[in-house]
Structure formats: C-alpha cells, structure tokens
Design an enzyme around this catalytic site. Sequence first.
Site: not given
Length: 173
Positions: A46, A51, A91-92, A133-134, A137
């Site tokens: 995701g 991000q 998470c990236l 989660h996204e 962000h």
Amino acid sequence: MAKLKILEFPDPRLRTKAAPVEKVDDALRQLMDDMFETMYAAPGIGLAATQVDVHRRLLVADVSRDGSEPHALINPEIVEKDGVTATEEGCLSVPGYYEEVERAEHIRVRYLDRNGETAEMEAEGLLAVCIQHEMDHLDGKLFVDYLSEAKRMRIRKKLVKEQRHRSPEAVAL
Ligand code: NI
C-alpha cells in the site's frame, strides 16, 4: 511511468493532512500509475500520496503479492466498520520496523475511482488493515503513533541515525 521518492519517518511532511482531490484528470491518473510503480518496486502492499510528498487524498493498495489486485482509492471514506483485528504492520516510510496494531476487521469504503465515479467496496482482513493504514497517512498519522512513546522515540532515533549515514544533508528533523 516514474518511480517516486518515499518520505521516511520522522520527516515532518508525513504529518501533513492531505486535501480532497477536486478533479480526477490525466495528471492524477499519472500520479496513480507512478504510485503503483513505486509501491510494487519497493516492494509494498500500500502507498498513500502523502508518502510521496503529494498532499491529496489518494491511496493505492494491492495485497495479492503478485500484482493481480490493484486498488486505487480517491477521497476514501469509511462508511461502515466492524470487528477488531491485530496485525503486525510495517510501513515503507518506517523501513525495517514491524509492530502489532489493532484496527477494524471489516470495512466498507466509499471513494472515487480512476474515472471520477463514486464507488464503494468492502474489504476485510489484510486489505481492510492496509486501507485503514493508508487512510491514516492522508491524515498525517503513522502506525508508530499507536505504539508507546518510548518505542516510537527508539524507532525515530535509529532511523535518523540510518538516514544521516545515507546522506548527511538530507536529514529533516
Ligand atoms: Ni505506511
């Protein structure tokens, strides 16, 4: 298509609250394609526009691991949720760290699709967790915010050290 640079915690730009997308046009579709490319290359399941330093409400997700279930959600809104599930999340933007977070197990999301049409989807399990989660962000929230402050500070310290190691002048505190 182009691969985009992913911001890393504790970069303050990750704390920006994204604004709603007002027009779904070719530029937005291009951004969406670039986000998919960036997510698959990372690799991740995701990615939120926040991000990649674009503060508009857009996210992409694909939990299939073989690229067969891409979802792109514009202006996502949770209209129903139930159940609780605890998942080890990563998470990236917080590379190398995985911690358990509790979220709704099942959600129904309303969003605009690639053509700007209103759509709804149901998600459960990992996809539901990923979308939540996204969406965090897009509100400037990270999964480390669910952890204790001591744990979050420890992760922050280690990441800042790593980032300084990689490129001395790129550290954003
Ligand atoms: Ni993330």
